[in-house]
Design a protein around this motif. Sequence first.
Motif, PDB file in Angstrom:
ATOM      1  N   MET A 145     -20.729 -37.174  57.930  1.00 23.03           N
ATOM      2  CA  MET A 145     -21.471 -35.937  57.708  1.00 23.03           C
ATOM      3  C   MET A 145     -21.083 -34.901  58.761  1.00 23.03           C
ATOM      4  SD  MET A 145     -25.589 -35.239  57.850  1.00 23.03           S
ATOM      5  CE  MET A 145     -25.925 -36.181  56.374  1.00 23.03           C
ATOM      6  N   THR A 146     -20.890 -33.667  58.324  1.00 26.80           N
ATOM      7  CA  THR A 146     -20.563 -32.580  59.236  1.00 26.80           C
ATOM      8  C   THR A 146     -21.756 -32.257  60.123  1.00 26.80           C
ATOM      9  OG1 THR A 146     -19.052 -31.642  57.621  1.00 26.80           O
ATOM     10  CG2 THR A 146     -19.800 -30.192  59.398  1.00 26.80           C
ATOM     11  N   ASN A 147     -21.508 -32.095  61.411  1.00 27.55           N
ATOM     12  CA  ASN A 147     -22.553 -31.733  62.358  1.00 27.55           C
ATOM     13  C   ASN A 147     -22.366 -30.263  62.726  1.00 27.55           C
ATOM     14  OD1 ASN A 147     -24.289 -31.389  64.560  1.00 27.55           O
ATOM     15  ND2 ASN A 147     -24.048 -33.512  65.211  1.00 27.55           N
ATOM     16  N   VAL A 148     -23.348 -29.421  62.402  1.00 27.15           N
ATOM     17  CA  VAL A 148     -23.211 -27.977  62.614  1.00 27.15           C
ATOM     18  C   VAL A 148     -24.095 -27.466  63.744  1.00 27.15           C
ATOM     19  CG1 VAL A 148     -22.602 -27.599  60.197  1.00 27.15           C
ATOM     20  CG2 VAL A 148     -24.998 -27.420  60.892  1.00 27.15           C
ATOM     21  N   THR A 149     -24.696 -28.359  64.539  1.00 25.31           N
ATOM     22  CA  THR A 149     -25.671 -27.912  65.529  1.00 25.31           C
ATOM     23  C   THR A 149     -25.006 -27.149  66.676  1.00 25.31           C
ATOM     24  OG1 THR A 149     -25.581 -29.881  66.958  1.00 25.31           O
ATOM     25  CG2 THR A 149     -27.041 -29.969  65.033  1.00 25.31           C
ATOM     26  N   GLN A 150     -25.785 -26.279  67.289  1.00 23.29           N
ATOM     27  CA  GLN A 150     -25.320 -25.558  68.466  1.00 23.29           C
ATOM     28  C   GLN A 150     -24.950 -26.534  69.579  1.00 23.29           C
ATOM     29  OE1 GLN A 150     -24.971 -22.070  68.990  1.00 23.29           O
ATOM     30  NE2 GLN A 150     -25.265 -21.891  66.776  1.00 23.29           N
ATOM     31  N   MET A 151     -25.699 -27.626  69.716  1.00 21.57           N
ATOM     32  CA  MET A 151     -25.402 -28.604  70.755  1.00 21.57           C
ATOM     33  C   MET A 151     -24.049 -29.276  70.487  1.00 21.57           C
ATOM     34  SD  MET A 151     -27.513 -32.014  71.962  1.00 21.57           S
ATOM     35  CE  MET A 151     -28.332 -31.341  73.399  1.00 21.57           C
ATOM     36  N   HIS A 152     -23.801 -29.635  69.249  1.00 26.30           N
ATOM     37  CA  HIS A 152     -22.535 -30.290  68.916  1.00 26.30           C
ATOM     38  C   HIS A 152     -21.357 -29.377  69.233  1.00 26.30           C
ATOM     39  CE1 HIS A 152     -19.864 -33.062  66.854  1.00 26.30           C
ATOM     40  NE2 HIS A 152     -19.394 -32.055  66.112  1.00 26.30           N
ATOM     41  N   ARG A 153     -21.482 -28.121  68.863  1.00 28.74           N
ATOM     42  CA  ARG A 153     -20.396 -27.176  69.093  1.00 28.74           C
ATOM     43  C   ARG A 153     -20.235 -26.886  70.587  1.00 28.74           C
ATOM     44  NH1 ARG A 153     -21.942 -22.626  64.764  1.00 28.74           N
ATOM     45  NH2 ARG A 153     -19.955 -21.679  65.430  1.00 28.74           N
ATOM     46  N   ALA A 154     -21.368 -26.825  71.301  1.00 26.00           N
ATOM     47  CA  ALA A 154     -21.303 -26.601  72.755  1.00 26.00           C
ATOM     48  C   ALA A 154     -20.606 -27.759  73.453  1.00 26.00           C
ATOM     49  CB  ALA A 154     -22.707 -26.409  73.319  1.00 26.00           C
ATOM     50  N   ARG A 155     -20.889 -28.975  72.999  1.00 18.15           N
ATOM     51  CA  ARG A 155     -20.278 -30.145  73.626  1.00 18.15           C
ATOM     52  C   ARG A 155     -18.789 -30.253  73.318  1.00 18.15           C
ATOM     53  NH1 ARG A 155     -25.093 -34.791  73.087  1.00 18.15           N
ATOM     54  NH2 ARG A 155     -26.240 -34.048  74.933  1.00 18.15           N
ATOM     55  N   LYS A 156     -18.342 -29.565  72.281  1.00 21.66           N
ATOM     56  CA  LYS A 156     -16.913 -29.505  71.976  1.00 21.66           C
ATOM     57  C   LYS A 156     -16.228 -28.380  72.740  1.00 21.66           C
ATOM     58  CE  LYS A 156     -15.756 -29.725  67.654  1.00 21.66           C
ATOM     59  NZ  LYS A 156     -15.760 -29.412  66.203  1.00 21.66           N
ATOM     60  N   GLY A 157     -17.020 -27.630  73.523  1.00 24.33           N
ATOM     61  CA  GLY A 157     -16.462 -26.555  74.337  1.00 24.33           C
ATOM     62  C   GLY A 157     -16.495 -25.189  73.696  1.00 24.33           C
ATOM     63  N   GLU A 158     -17.140 -25.070  72.533  1.00 22.44           N
ATOM     64  CA  GLU A 158     -17.155 -23.804  71.812  1.00 22.44           C
ATOM     65  C   GLU A 158     -18.283 -22.893  72.299  1.00 22.44           C
ATOM     66  OE1 GLU A 158     -17.808 -22.110  67.231  1.00 22.44           O
ATOM     67  OE2 GLU A 158     -17.683 -24.274  67.610  1.00 22.44           O
ATOM     68  N   ILE A 159     -17.969 -21.650  72.556  1.00 22.79           N
ATOM     69  CA  ILE A 159     -18.988 -20.631  72.806  1.00 22.79           C
ATOM     70  C   ILE A 159     -19.209 -19.920  71.476  1.00 22.79           C
ATOM     71  CG2 ILE A 159     -19.594 -18.515  74.036  1.00 22.79           C
ATOM     72  CD1 ILE A 159     -17.856 -19.473  76.354  1.00 22.79           C
TER      73      ILE A 159
END
Length: 435
Positions: free
Chosen positions: A1-15
């Motif tokens: 399942m795709t994870n679209v949360t702000q936390m998930h994206r932040a942990r991948k280094g995305e601003i």
Amino acid sequence: MTNVTQMHRARKGEITAEMKIVATAEQLDPEFIRSEVARGRMVIPANINHKNIVPIAIGINAKCKVNANIGNSKLSSGLDEELDKLRKSIRYGADTVMDLSTGDNINVIRQAIIDHSPVPIGTVPMYQAMEEVERVEELTAAGILRVIEEQAIQGVDYMTVHCGILQRHIPMAVKRTTGIVSRGGSLMALWMQHHNAENPIYTHYDELLQICKKYDVTLSLGDSLRPGCQADASDEAQLSELEVLGELCLRAWEQDVQVMIEGPGHVPFDQIEYNIKKQIEVCHEAPFYVLGPLVTDIAPGYDHITGAIGGTMAAYHGAAMLCYVTPKEHLGLPNSEDVRNGIIAFKIAAHAGDIARNRPGARQRDDEMSRARFAFDWNRQFELSLDPDRARQYRMESLPEEMKGNCETDHCTMCGPKFCSMNISHQMIETANKG
């Protein structure tokens, strides 16, 4: 399942775009916002289906936020009244709004609120789940999870879920002065008692997290055992549930789901610091979202004041968001004027906490107000007020009839021209400058 949360994206280094908006509003570096979201110390509630949202940050290193509760019941209010409350909430500065509707047309009212709201919208799914059955014992995990996903699809940004109250807590709660005062918590306790089974949202928590990941719903882990009076504050039941919330927080973070922790409630003034520090320790610095807290139990009709007193202390010690209390607390469903009074009281509390914590830019507006006062710039004072309409109203009411068309005087009607200390100070400054 795709994870679209702000936390998930932040942990991948995305601003993310939301983080950039938040960074500007908070006067903080975007990379700092990303790191706080990744750590779990800050949340950005922003469901991917809430299209017109203006993102905000909730966390100890952001400005303290204020939530306003609205919602209908079977006994009063409807769509028009709730939209009026929403407009009032936004007009007077609510940072988020919770729709706590328990009556008819819940889905229609909620969708209208989401469609008209630029601020994050929260709900308590248990209320709708309960409306769909005749008796509490008919609730099922599948039914509750279905309601949660339906609300997520609509665009709800954060949800209060009562998954921390367990069977072992019930004996602790029945000994209290006021028992369980959380509506959702009391329903869940009764369900467990009837079925002699564990909390179904606790046992199906992983399924709940899957829904949150899909839509980026921030969990607000509800304090079912928050104290409902001074006598029950900081008791065994409250603190035992807090330990479970700390466990559930870590389980959510393992799935990159954003989490807030809800807190009391009714708390004596001298216990507020302890409650905030205990939550920060037990719940791993997750943002703390507190109701009030109310510092006395004897002020029905004025509980927006008792709550704001406690809220100021909570904000100073690190509460991330204050849930407002209106004058109608304990008495009835608030109307739009009650919403206004509740929001202003808690905006004062949150802002006072921000000043005390030296938030970036927190005192700027106060300093501008001081300069406007000293310059007798009444219109600028109104503009800077938390409630410009009320400030202007009171000023006009105090003027003699012949002056109501022009309020620009160098004194107020309390002091008059002869006793106005600021007017006298201007004279002193003028004299000193001449010398």
